[in-house]
Design a protein around this motif. Structure first.
Motif, PDB file in Angstrom:
ATOM      1  N   GLY A 103       0.811  -1.206   0.000  1.00  0.00           N
ATOM      2  CA  GLY A 103       0.000   0.000   0.000  1.00  0.00           C
ATOM      3  C   GLY A 103       0.847   1.260   0.000  1.00  0.00           C
ATOM      4  N   LEU A 104       1.993   1.214   0.686  1.00  0.00           N
ATOM      5  CA  LEU A 104       2.900   2.362   0.671  1.00  0.00           C
ATOM      6  C   LEU A 104       3.459   2.594  -0.722  1.00  0.00           C
ATOM      7  CD1 LEU A 104       4.866   1.745   3.991  1.00  0.00           C
ATOM      8  CD2 LEU A 104       3.136   3.487   3.566  1.00  0.00           C
ATOM      9  N   ARG A 105       3.816   1.512  -1.403  1.00  0.00           N
ATOM     10  CA  ARG A 105       4.329   1.666  -2.765  1.00  0.00           C
ATOM     11  C   ARG A 105       3.233   2.173  -3.701  1.00  0.00           C
ATOM     12  NH1 ARG A 105       6.943  -3.174  -1.309  1.00  0.00           N
ATOM     13  NH2 ARG A 105       5.502  -4.472  -2.485  1.00  0.00           N
ATOM     14  N   TRP A 106       2.003   1.710  -3.456  1.00  0.00           N
ATOM     15  CA  TRP A 106       0.883   2.220  -4.263  1.00  0.00           C
ATOM     16  C   TRP A 106       0.711   3.720  -4.043  1.00  0.00           C
ATOM     17  CZ3 TRP A 106      -3.465   4.651  -2.300  1.00  0.00           C
ATOM     18  CH2 TRP A 106      -4.462   4.946  -3.236  1.00  0.00           C
ATOM     19  N   LEU A 107       0.791   4.158  -2.784  1.00  0.00           N
ATOM     20  CA  LEU A 107       0.623   5.574  -2.476  1.00  0.00           C
ATOM     21  C   LEU A 107       1.711   6.397  -3.147  1.00  0.00           C
ATOM     22  CD1 LEU A 107      -0.987   7.641  -0.729  1.00  0.00           C
ATOM     23  CD2 LEU A 107       0.765   7.310   1.022  1.00  0.00           C
ATOM     24  N   GLN A 108       2.936   5.906  -3.113  1.00  0.00           N
ATOM     25  CA  GLN A 108       4.051   6.631  -3.715  1.00  0.00           C
ATOM     26  C   GLN A 108       3.889   6.728  -5.220  1.00  0.00           C
ATOM     27  OE1 GLN A 108       7.858   4.940  -2.788  1.00  0.00           O
ATOM     28  NE2 GLN A 108       9.005   6.685  -3.569  1.00  0.00           N
ATOM     29  N   ARG A 109       3.381   5.671  -5.840  1.00  0.00           N
ATOM     30  CA  ARG A 109       3.213   5.676  -7.295  1.00  0.00           C
ATOM     31  C   ARG A 109       1.983   6.483  -7.714  1.00  0.00           C
ATOM     32  NH1 ARG A 109       5.191   2.364 -11.387  1.00  0.00           N
ATOM     33  NH2 ARG A 109       3.914   2.330 -13.262  1.00  0.00           N
ATOM     34  N   ARG A 110       0.916   6.364  -6.929  1.00  0.00           N
ATOM     35  CA  ARG A 110      -0.341   7.024  -7.288  1.00  0.00           C
ATOM     36  C   ARG A 110      -0.279   8.525  -7.041  1.00  0.00           C
ATOM     37  NH1 ARG A 110      -3.827   8.835  -9.342  1.00  0.00           N
ATOM     38  NH2 ARG A 110      -6.017   8.290  -9.535  1.00  0.00           N
ATOM     39  N   PHE A 111       0.478   8.932  -6.005  1.00  0.00           N
ATOM     40  CA  PHE A 111       0.621  10.345  -5.668  1.00  0.00           C
ATOM     41  C   PHE A 111       2.108  10.679  -5.611  1.00  0.00           C
ATOM     42  CE2 PHE A 111      -3.339   8.902  -3.716  1.00  0.00           C
ATOM     43  CZ  PHE A 111      -4.244   9.800  -4.241  1.00  0.00           C
ATOM     44  N   PRO A 112       2.726  10.918  -6.762  1.00  0.00           N
ATOM     45  CA  PRO A 112       4.173  11.138  -6.808  1.00  0.00           C
ATOM     46  C   PRO A 112       4.628  12.308  -5.941  1.00  0.00           C
ATOM     47  CG  PRO A 112       3.295  10.832  -9.024  1.00  0.00           C
ATOM     48  CD  PRO A 112       2.118  10.964  -8.113  1.00  0.00           C
ATOM     49  N   GLY A 113       3.767  13.282  -5.711  1.00  0.00           N
ATOM     50  CA  GLY A 113       4.151  14.426  -4.891  1.00  0.00           C
ATOM     51  C   GLY A 113       4.458  14.056  -3.453  1.00  0.00           C
TER      52      GLY A 113
END
Length: 245
Positions: A103-113
């Motif tokens: 989920g952390l990797r998803w968050l980083q990819r989905r919201f690059p900012g």
């Protein structure tokens, strides 16, 4: 109905690349709340005095909360502000709980900012997890709380307590500085139309980017942009081209 997937299964599907399919209820909720927030950003200059409670329902950031103090009674201000500020937190907590590090990797990819703050937030959370939830319960912290298996009732207690304390502090500060607040409101009133145009353009561009980024991650419709509800599998793809917004 929320599909519960444990972190191991999610990691197997992820393949280590940050590609993750989320149930539509997660992504559609986040999309709706994000677009509501951007709408509030755009309408803030013209609604902060005329429709302050409706503005807070869209976006209860610190600036809107402070500027709306003179025009709103305390009780609805606290209720709406608290509920709106808490709205996204359970969603990110559940993503962390069900998907773990994936989920952390998803968050980083989905919201690059958020990529720049992810490592710092992770380090801080490992040292001061409870304090982080109280002081700054944003997307990263809430996801980390779920990923670390912080008990739901304890998370809710910390999250709610920290949010109410923040609103108390904001209202007290705003009430103690009436002259600077009146000056700022007069400035917003004077330049409300230019601010509306500028902030509206920024919000429109950001919303379009968010929808486009979500759509590019979907196979067969839906994507990260929950506005498309034709996904027959009731799932959303969180692994598009990385252009979340």
């Amino acid at each position: 109905h929320v599909v519960v997937v444990d972190a191991a299964a999610a990691a197997a599907d992820d393949g280590g690349g940050g590609c993750l399919s989320l149930p539509w209820i997660y992504t559609s909720s986040l999309l709706f709340l994000t677009l509501a927030g951007k709408t509030g950003d755009a309408l803030g200059p013209v609604w902060v005095e005329t429709r302050p409670l409706l503005l807070l329902a869209l976006n209860s950031n610190d600036l809107h909360l402070a500027l709306s103090v003179p025009a709103t009674p305390a009780l609805p201000w606290y209720i709406i502000g608290t509920l709106r500020r808490l709205a996204e937190d359970p969603v990110f907590y559940l993503i962390g709980w069900h998907y773990g590090d994936t989920g952390l990797r998803w968050l980083q990819r989905r919201f690059p900012g958020m990529a720049g703050g992810l490592e710092k937030a992770t380090t801080a959370f490992r040292r001061f997890s409870s304090l982080a939830v109280v002081i700054e319960p944003g997307a990263i912290v809430c996801l980390l709380a779920g990923s670390s298996r912080m008990q739901p009732t304890f998370f809710l207690f910390l999250n709610l307590g920290g949010t109410v304390a923040r609103l108390l502090l904001l209202r007290c500060l705003a009430a103690s500085m009436p002259k600077p607040l009146d000056w700022l409101l007069a400035l917003v009133r004077q330049f409300s139309l230019p601010l509306l145009f500028i902030l509206g353009s920024v919000a429109l561009f950001s919303g379009f980017s968010l929808l486009r980024g979500g759509s590019s991650g979907a196979s067969g419709g839906g994507g990260g942009g929950g506005g498309n509800n034709n996904n027959t599998n009731n799932e959303e793809e969180g692994c598009g081209d990385g252009s979340g917004q």
